[in-house]
Motif scaffolding. Structure first.
Motif, mmCIF file in Angstrom:
data_model
loop_
_atom_site.group_PDB
_atom_site.id
_atom_site.type_symbol
_atom_site.label_atom_id
_atom_site.label_comp_id
_atom_site.label_asym_id
_atom_site.label_seq_id
_atom_site.Cartn_x
_atom_site.Cartn_y
_atom_site.Cartn_z
ATOM 1 N N ARG A 66 8.086 25.114 23.229
ATOM 2 C CA ARG A 66 7.595 23.841 23.751
ATOM 3 C C ARG A 66 6.070 23.835 23.779
ATOM 4 N NH1 ARG A 66 8.973 24.296 30.228
ATOM 5 N NH2 ARG A 66 7.701 26.158 30.660
ATOM 6 N N ASN A 67 5.499 22.652 23.822
ATOM 7 C CA ASN A 67 4.043 22.510 23.831
ATOM 8 C C ASN A 67 3.473 23.172 25.090
ATOM 9 O OD1 ASN A 67 1.384 21.770 23.795
ATOM 10 N ND2 ASN A 67 1.748 19.607 23.419
ATOM 11 N N PRO A 68 2.665 24.236 24.942
ATOM 12 C CA PRO A 68 2.164 24.953 26.121
ATOM 13 C C PRO A 68 0.895 24.355 26.713
ATOM 14 C CG PRO A 68 1.414 26.071 24.154
ATOM 15 C CD PRO A 68 2.242 24.894 23.678
ATOM 16 N N LEU A 69 0.356 23.320 26.086
ATOM 17 C CA LEU A 69 -0.982 22.843 26.447
ATOM 18 C C LEU A 69 -0.949 21.795 27.561
ATOM 19 C CD1 LEU A 69 -2.458 22.508 22.848
ATOM 20 C CD2 LEU A 69 -2.776 24.387 24.474
ATOM 21 N N SER A 70 -2.028 21.781 28.329
ATOM 22 C CA SER A 70 -2.203 20.788 29.380
ATOM 23 C C SER A 70 -2.434 19.412 28.769
ATOM 24 C CB SER A 70 -3.398 21.165 30.259
ATOM 25 O OG SER A 70 -3.871 20.056 30.986
ATOM 26 N N LYS A 71 -1.691 18.430 29.252
ATOM 27 C CA LYS A 71 -1.865 17.054 28.761
ATOM 28 C C LYS A 71 -3.256 16.525 29.095
ATOM 29 C CE LYS A 71 0.225 12.453 28.959
ATOM 30 N NZ LYS A 71 1.278 11.599 29.590
ATOM 31 N N VAL A 72 -3.738 16.867 30.276
ATOM 32 C CA VAL A 72 -5.081 16.409 30.681
ATOM 33 C C VAL A 72 -6.138 16.928 29.700
ATOM 34 C CG1 VAL A 72 -6.865 16.527 32.463
ATOM 35 C CG2 VAL A 72 -4.460 16.227 33.105
ATOM 36 N N VAL A 73 -6.028 18.196 29.338
ATOM 37 C CA VAL A 73 -7.021 18.801 28.447
ATOM 38 C C VAL A 73 -6.904 18.255 27.034
ATOM 39 C CG1 VAL A 73 -7.806 20.963 27.408
ATOM 40 C CG2 VAL A 73 -7.173 20.906 29.827
ATOM 41 N N THR A 74 -5.687 18.157 26.528
ATOM 42 C CA THR A 74 -5.525 17.697 25.140
ATOM 43 C C THR A 74 -5.952 16.244 24.962
ATOM 44 O OG1 THR A 74 -3.189 17.155 25.559
ATOM 45 C CG2 THR A 74 -3.681 19.324 24.614
ATOM 46 N N GLU A 75 -5.911 15.467 26.038
ATOM 47 C CA GLU A 75 -6.309 14.062 25.938
ATOM 48 C C GLU A 75 -7.800 13.850 26.146
ATOM 49 O OE1 GLU A 75 -3.809 11.853 28.586
ATOM 50 O OE2 GLU A 75 -2.065 11.984 27.261
ATOM 51 N N LEU A 76 -8.527 14.908 26.505
ATOM 52 C CA LEU A 76 -9.987 14.777 26.630
ATOM 53 C C LEU A 76 -10.598 14.550 25.257
ATOM 54 C CD1 LEU A 76 -10.977 17.634 29.108
ATOM 55 C CD2 LEU A 76 -10.750 15.199 29.614
ATOM 56 N N LYS A 77 -11.536 13.633 25.176
ATOM 57 C CA LYS A 77 -12.231 13.396 23.912
ATOM 58 C C LYS A 77 -13.336 14.437 23.733
ATOM 59 C CE LYS A 77 -11.436 8.400 24.002
ATOM 60 N NZ LYS A 77 -12.076 7.058 24.032
ATOM 61 N N PRO A 78 -13.509 14.947 22.517
ATOM 62 C CA PRO A 78 -14.602 15.894 22.286
ATOM 63 C C PRO A 78 -15.956 15.200 22.434
ATOM 64 C CG PRO A 78 -13.537 15.305 20.221
ATOM 65 C CD PRO A 78 -12.699 14.712 21.309
ATOM 66 N N SER A 79 -16.980 15.976 22.680
ATOM 67 C CA SER A 79 -18.327 15.428 22.880
ATOM 68 C C SER A 79 -18.822 14.701 21.642
ATOM 69 C CB SER A 79 -19.305 16.556 23.234
ATOM 70 O OG SER A 79 -20.633 16.110 23.173
ATOM 71 N N GLY A 80 -19.321 13.487 21.842
ATOM 72 C CA GLY A 80 -19.896 12.725 20.741
ATOM 73 C C GLY A 80 -21.237 13.268 20.288
ATOM 74 N N ILE A 81 -21.836 14.145 21.083
ATOM 75 C CA ILE A 81 -23.110 14.756 20.702
ATOM 76 C C ILE A 81 -22.879 15.857 19.678
ATOM 77 C CG2 ILE A 81 -25.136 16.010 21.539
ATOM 78 C CD1 ILE A 81 -24.678 14.765 24.264
#
Length: 388
Positions: free
Chosen positions: A2-17
């Motif tokens: 099963r997907n071991p990753l946190s939903k909160v973390v995976t939905e974070l957008k990477p830095s636009g910088i």
């Protein structure tokens, strides 16, 4: 599996910088005005103190809160500068950069569902850190006509019965805006009236231009007991790689922040702490020299923008300008992508700092005047083609 990753973390957008920084790092002859990092070397007397600490074998853990001598110097400095009284033993925490201070402050304060008001455009970490702490970001879209300063009316409209924290970031990244004492007074009154905790990110406090200078909201009546000041050594002393910041907070909050820091970090780098003691004791002249250089670059860019008809309010802090590119009918990302592709010049889309940054770009002037002249030449050529 099963997907071991946190939903909160995976939905974070990477830095636009980072996107544009990564591209330009692999592009020969490219110029980047995208990274918010001083181009000055750390002053030698600061480096020398760090080296001396190594030679003396000072390579062990410090207390979780940091060296008491450093904490004392920081508290004395804030008292001298702003009239703020902090107990170095109970109300000061040395962190791994200002970014850690923001993270542990939010984690110490937020219960699931608490609302955190974040005026934008703003530093890219505030929303992710709020989400990681279990909070709900509430965005205030600041206005160009107000020079991206927060007004009491905007703040009042955003407050609900779930509001717990307001993040203030002045001098501001990415706009360079500052807020004066008079402009902060109504904000402070609302914070007291509505029982809101303020996280005041003052990392650019020493980089202001003109007669006004920086004013800390913590110095206003009723605010010391509800303000967490986050600051550090990266910008003022050109010590980004030393990774050293600090937080000043009421004892009740500082104790919990230190607990998180204790389990996650243990303590900030010992060598950096010894260097920072020297910086805060003997670095005023260095700050003044760097600030003078930044000011000259700031004025140069503003004059060039005026000549080429690129609208930009005059920023009085940090080392960024935030010109409008909306008249070209392109999104901020499109403008920056094409500028990089055609002219090999990287700047950051304003949209990386929030939706209301759309139509603007962030340009850092923490670069040599020669680099800025070449960059302006490339922008002029790019704009001339757009206008053709």
């Amino acid at each position: 599996m099963r997907n071991p990753l946190s939903k909160v973390v995976t939905e974070l957008k990477p830095s636009g910088i980072r996107k544009f920084f990564d591209i330009v790092s692999e592009m020969p002859d490219a110029i980047s005005l995208g990274v918010g990092e001083p181009d000055f070397d750390t002053p030698w007397h600061i480096c020398d103190e760090g080296i001396y600490s190594l030679e003396k074998g000072r390579t062990f853990y410090t207390s979780n809160s940091g060296l008491i001598e450093l904490r004392s110097e920081i508290c004395n400095w804030y008292k001298k500068k702003y009239g703020c009284n902090y107990d170095p033993k109970k109300e000061c925490l040395i962190t791994v950069g200002g970014s850690e201070g923001i993270d542990v402050a939010l984690r110490a304060l937020i219960n699931p569902g608490d609302e955190v008001i974040i005026p934008e455009p703003s530093y890219v970490s505030y929303v992710p850190c709020t989400l990681l702490a279990g909070g709900k970001p509430v965005i205030i879209n600041l206005k160009n006509e107000n020079e991206f300063k927060l007004t009491a009316e905007e703040l009042s409209a955003a407050i609900t019965d779930k509001t717990k924290v307001l993040i203030l970031s002045y001098p501001n990244n990415p706009t360079g805006a500052i807020m004066t004492k008079e402009e902060l007074i109504p904000i402070a009154k609302l914070a007291v009236e509505k029982d809101i905790i303020v996280i005041s990110d003052e990392i650019y406090s020493e980089l202001t231009y003109g007669d006004e200078g920086h004013f800390s909201i913590a110095a206003l009546p009723g605010m010391a007991e509800r303000t967490i000041v986050v600051n550090g050594f990266s910008k003022a002393y050109a010590m980004t790689g030393w990774r050293l910041g600090y937080a000043l907070a009421p004892e009740m909050i500082a104790v919990q922040m230190t607990k998180i820091h204790q389990f996650a970090i243990m303590c900030a780098p010992t060598t950096s702490q010894y260097a920072a003691i020297n910086a805060i004791k003997e670095g005023d002249k260095d700050i003044a020299n760097m600030r003078e250089s930044y000011d000259k670059r700031r004025k140069f860019l503003l004059k060039q923008f005026e000549v080429m008809g690129l609208p930009c309010f005059e920023p009085h802090g940090a080392f960024y300008v935030f010109p409008s590119i909306s008249k070209f009918g392109m999104s901020s990302e499109e403008f920056c992508t094409e500028l990089l592709r055609k002219e090999k010049l990287a700047v950051v889309p304003g949209s990386a700092f929030g939706e209301c940054g759309e139509g603007f770009v962030r340009i850092s002037y923490a670069y040599s005047i020669d680099e800025l002249r070449e960059a302006i030449s490339r922008i002029e050529h790019f704009i001339s083609e757009l206008n053709a």
